[in-house]
Design a protein around this motif. Structure first.
Motif, PDB file in Angstrom:
ATOM      1  N   LEU A 211      -7.126  49.800  40.381  1.00  0.00           N
ATOM      2  CA  LEU A 211      -7.155  48.350  40.601  1.00  0.00           C
ATOM      3  C   LEU A 211      -6.998  47.540  39.313  1.00  0.00           C
ATOM      4  N   ALA A 212      -7.073  48.217  38.185  1.00  0.00           N
ATOM      5  CA  ALA A 212      -7.093  47.502  36.910  1.00  0.00           C
ATOM      6  C   ALA A 212      -5.883  46.590  36.724  1.00  0.00           C
ATOM      7  N   LYS A 213      -4.714  47.052  37.146  1.00  0.00           N
ATOM      8  CA  LYS A 213      -3.499  46.245  36.952  1.00  0.00           C
ATOM      9  C   LYS A 213      -3.363  45.151  38.002  1.00  0.00           C
ATOM     10  N   ARG A 214      -3.776  45.455  39.225  1.00  0.00           N
ATOM     11  CA  ARG A 214      -3.589  44.484  40.312  1.00  0.00           C
ATOM     12  C   ARG A 214      -4.652  43.392  40.334  1.00  0.00           C
ATOM     13  N   LEU A 215      -5.857  43.718  39.876  1.00  0.00           N
ATOM     14  CA  LEU A 215      -6.986  42.811  40.028  1.00  0.00           C
ATOM     15  C   LEU A 215      -6.752  41.432  39.408  1.00  0.00           C
ATOM     16  N   PRO A 216      -6.265  41.329  38.150  1.00  0.00           N
ATOM     17  CA  PRO A 216      -6.037  39.996  37.573  1.00  0.00           C
ATOM     18  C   PRO A 216      -5.034  39.165  38.373  1.00  0.00           C
ATOM     19  N   TRP A 217      -3.992  39.807  38.894  1.00  0.00           N
ATOM     20  CA  TRP A 217      -2.983  39.071  39.659  1.00  0.00           C
ATOM     21  C   TRP A 217      -3.570  38.519  40.956  1.00  0.00           C
ATOM     22  N   PHE A 218      -4.333  39.351  41.642  1.00  0.00           N
ATOM     23  CA  PHE A 218      -4.966  38.886  42.882  1.00  0.00           C
ATOM     24  C   PHE A 218      -5.999  37.787  42.595  1.00  0.00           C
ATOM     25  N   THR A 219      -6.734  37.945  41.489  1.00  0.00           N
ATOM     26  CA  THR A 219      -7.770  36.963  41.149  1.00  0.00           C
ATOM     27  C   THR A 219      -7.166  35.584  40.926  1.00  0.00           C
ATOM     28  N   VAL A 220      -6.031  35.534  40.249  1.00  0.00           N
ATOM     29  CA  VAL A 220      -5.405  34.245  39.921  1.00  0.00           C
ATOM     30  C   VAL A 220      -4.593  33.698  41.086  1.00  0.00           C
ATOM     31  N   PHE A 221      -3.791  34.541  41.702  1.00  0.00           N
ATOM     32  CA  PHE A 221      -2.816  34.017  42.658  1.00  0.00           C
ATOM     33  C   PHE A 221      -3.305  33.929  44.106  1.00  0.00           C
ATOM     34  N   ALA A 222      -4.365  34.630  44.463  1.00  0.00           N
ATOM     35  CA  ALA A 222      -4.898  34.476  45.823  1.00  0.00           C
ATOM     36  C   ALA A 222      -5.350  33.032  46.076  1.00  0.00           C
ATOM     37  N   PRO A 223      -6.130  32.417  45.173  1.00  0.00           N
ATOM     38  CA  PRO A 223      -6.504  31.021  45.398  1.00  0.00           C
ATOM     39  C   PRO A 223      -5.302  30.070  45.367  1.00  0.00           C
ATOM     40  N   VAL A 224      -4.283  30.408  44.573  1.00  0.00           N
ATOM     41  CA  VAL A 224      -3.092  29.546  44.506  1.00  0.00           C
ATOM     42  C   VAL A 224      -2.348  29.578  45.834  1.00  0.00           C
ATOM     43  N   VAL A 225      -2.140  30.782  46.376  1.00  0.00           N
ATOM     44  CA  VAL A 225      -1.456  30.912  47.669  1.00  0.00           C
ATOM     45  C   VAL A 225      -2.275  30.210  48.755  1.00  0.00           C
ATOM     46  N   GLY A 226      -3.582  30.415  48.726  1.00  0.00           N
ATOM     47  CA  GLY A 226      -4.442  29.719  49.678  1.00  0.00           C
ATOM     48  C   GLY A 226      -4.321  28.217  49.548  1.00  0.00           C
ATOM     49  N   GLY A 227      -4.221  27.738  48.298  1.00  0.00           N
ATOM     50  CA  GLY A 227      -4.063  26.303  48.061  1.00  0.00           C
ATOM     51  C   GLY A 227      -2.759  25.763  48.625  1.00  0.00           C
ATOM     52  N   ILE A 228      -1.687  26.547  48.524  1.00  0.00           N
ATOM     53  CA  ILE A 228      -0.393  26.118  49.077  1.00  0.00           C
ATOM     54  C   ILE A 228      -0.492  25.969  50.601  1.00  0.00           C
ATOM     55  N   ILE A 229      -1.142  26.950  51.249  1.00  0.00           N
ATOM     56  CA  ILE A 229      -1.311  26.873  52.704  1.00  0.00           C
ATOM     57  C   ILE A 229      -2.179  25.689  53.091  1.00  0.00           C
TER      58      ILE A 229
END
Length: 606
Positions: A57-75
């Protein structure tokens, strides 16, 4: 005392009880689905703490942490454009509906608001879950009440049933659910409402425990008071907790105002907030979503210190707090970051348009504050303290002041812990916190938000109801209307014939010019030289003038110093056109009728 029972038929009892049971059943299923859906989504997006630990998860975790709220914000940004008023409804709207009797929640708005909150929480926005749950329960109650013939009266009770069901299901605490619905939403304890609300709460609790077999959401381990002086410390927790609650509530209000000044499109604000939140959560992931796991871990911090590290799995900041051990200042600083950071980020997310509540973050903020207070006290006194006790007292002090529900908060603690000593300690903290916050801020954050919209519940629901009802139905047309060229003698004769003392001067276009009284006409005749002058020269505008849309409350305020027979009423559209008059007695009758309607809604049709 029970005279209203004569007019309250057994059929109506059966309908209200059946409605309560069905609301409890459906609201429980919807609440469990809402919570489980969010739990599943946060795990898939690596937002839930338990999902953030594991190999690969080390590589994926930062991307999900930053972009999950952004995608949610777009919706969410797109959903806001579909909402009436461009904001999701929340508990303030449910309180307003219950207090004014307008219990019909727009279905489209309610559904979109629930989807907005679900998306916001599921994609990691730092907002609460319980407010949306209560709103969802209220929506279900409102919808089901429309199926009854007496939906006008049962609608408000159904709102309370839906809210009590949601809280009972979420906390697995039916007594707290019942009191919360009455304390926060209905704001009265008539048996007419109390019985159905209780039925809904217990149906939901049975569904949650027996059908869905859900554990208590905030289960707390065994805690004990170890020193007599700690009762004084619990009082201080209430006092300092009030300051924390004030910081949190004012932050929510200020964030909303600042967001309104941003020259950004409505749809762009949630993604921007999501980006800021995601970047911050790279360092402090506990800020993501409602934070219930962090709250649970903090409430059980004594067990964590004893070695039960399962509570803080995936929570890097709390792990650092526990690992600090002798470095008290480090642990205190980290808890302060959690407490203050959650306060600021929740206000920021809500202000920027994310849907969600303030209840869950208040639990988080209060628990971390209480643990912080206990840790500082432990460093200053001999021996060790049970930090879980202070975390729970802090949670009660902050949360009760924010939502305006001191009794419900105490009952939640008692039902979750079944610990009488702890309930007494929380009682001390809650009382002092609420005394201070009610003086310096208001009854609750919800009441202050409603006040900003022009609805003041500080004097009870009577005032708001009077502000919502106008004097239109109490205007009379039985008055003497004369033209400006009418002679004083003619005007005098018309007044004597009509047995009235005031005439209203109106020109050919129905423009109100003023009034003239019987004594003024007699004086003009005595002072004259034998001629009979027109009344136009005597016209004087009345100091008090109402419109046909003036509220009963404002009319009462305006006529406090009034001396006369009737008050002229002009058109709200054209303030020069006279549409009638309202006798002073009619204004008081309007007041009496409105108050009687409020009492009937609360206590029955007597």
């Amino acid at each position: 005392m029970l005279g209203w029972l004569k007019d309250y038929s057994p059929q109506r009892f059966l309908i209200s009880f059946a409605l309560a049971a069905v609301v409890g059943l459906i609201a429980s299923v919807a609440s469990v689905g809402f919570v489980e859906g969010i739990n599943w989504l946060t795990k898939q997006l690596l937002i839930a703490p338990e999902a953030r630990e594991g190999d690969g998860l080390a590589k994926r975790l930062p991307w999900f942490t930053v972009f999950a709220p952004v995608v949610g914000g777009i919706i969410v940004g797109g959903l806001l454009l579909m909402l009436r008023g461009n904001r999701p409804q929340g508990l303030p709207d449910i309180i307003f509906a219950a207090q004014t009797g307008e219990s019909k929640i727009p279905v489209r708005n309610g559904v979109i608001a629930s989807i907005t909150s679900f998306t916001s929480i599921g994609f990691g926005a730092s907002v609460g879950m319980y407010g949306p749950l209560a709103s969802l329960g209220a929506l279900i109650g409102s919808l089901l009440s429309k199926l009854t013939a007496d939906h006008r009266r049962l609608g408000v009770i159904a709102l309370g049933c839906g809210v009590s069901s949601a809280i009972s299901t979420a906390f697995n605490a039916p007594i707290a659910g019942v009191i919360f619905a009455h304390e926060v939403i209905l704001r009265h304890y008539s048996i007419r409402a109390f019985a159905p609300v209780t039925i809904s709460a217990y149906v939901s609790q049975v569904m949650a425990t027996e059908v869905f077999q859900r554990p208590r959401l905030l289960e707390v381990g065994e805690v004990n008071i170890q020193h007599a002086y700690e009762y004084g410390a619990f009082l201080l927790v209430g006092v300092v907790g009030a300051a924390v609650a004030l910081f949190y509530m004012r932050g929510v209000i200020v964030a909303g105002k600042l967001s309104g000044k941003l020259s950004l499109p409505l749809w762009a604000k949630p993604p921007l907030a999501g980006l800021v939140l995601g970047l911050i959560c790279l360092a402090v992931p506990e800020f993501l979503s409602a934070g219930l796991e962090t709250t649970r871990a903090t409430l059980n911090i004594e067990q964590v210190r004893a070695g039960d590290l399962d509570y803080i799995k995936g929570m890097t900041t709390l792990q650092s707090v526990v690992n600090a051990k002798e470095a008290v200042l480090v642990a205190v600083a980290l808890l302060a970051v959690l407490c203050l950071g959650k306060s600021i980020l929740t206000g920021f997310c809500i202000g920027m348009g994310f849907g969600g509540g303030v209840f869950s973050p208040a639990l988080f903020i209060g628990a971390t504050f209480g643990a912080l207070f206990g840790l500082m006290l432990e460093a200053m006194v001999p021996g060790s303290l049970n930090l879980s006790f202070y975390a729970i007292c802090g949670m009660g002090a902050v949360t009760s002041a924010v939502i305006g529900a001191p009794i419900s908060t105490i009952l939640v603690v008692f039902e979750l812990t079944e610990n009488y000593d702890l309930a007494k300690a929380v009682l001390i903290s809650v009382v002092f916190s609420n005394i201070i916050c009610s003086r310096l801020f208001g009854r609750s954050l919800f009441d202050v938000q409603l006040l900003a919209r022009g609805f003041d519940f500080s004097l009870g629901k009577d005032k708001v109801v009077l502000q919502q009802k106008n004097i239109g139905d109490y205007i009379v047309q039985d008055f003497v209307q004369i033209a400006p060229d009418t002679t004083c003698g003619q005007a005098l004769e018309r007044l004597l014939t009509a047995n009235q003392t005031e005439a209203y001067i109106v020109d050919a276009k129905d423009t109100y010019l003023g009034q003239v009284t019987l004594p003024e006409l007699l004086q003009a005749q005595r002072a004259g030289d034998g001629s009979d002058p027109p009344v136009g020269g005597l016209a004087k505008p009345e100091q008090i003038t109402l419109t046909d849309m003036t509220s009963i409350f404002l009319a009462m305020k305006k006529v406090e110093e009034f001396v006369g027979e009737s008050v002229p009423v002009v058109s709200a559209r054209d303030h020069l056109k006279l549409v009638g008059v309202i006798p002073e007695g009619n204004i008081f009758k309007a007041y009496s009728d409105a108050i009687d309607e409020v009492r009937r809604d609360e206590h029955g049709d007597h």
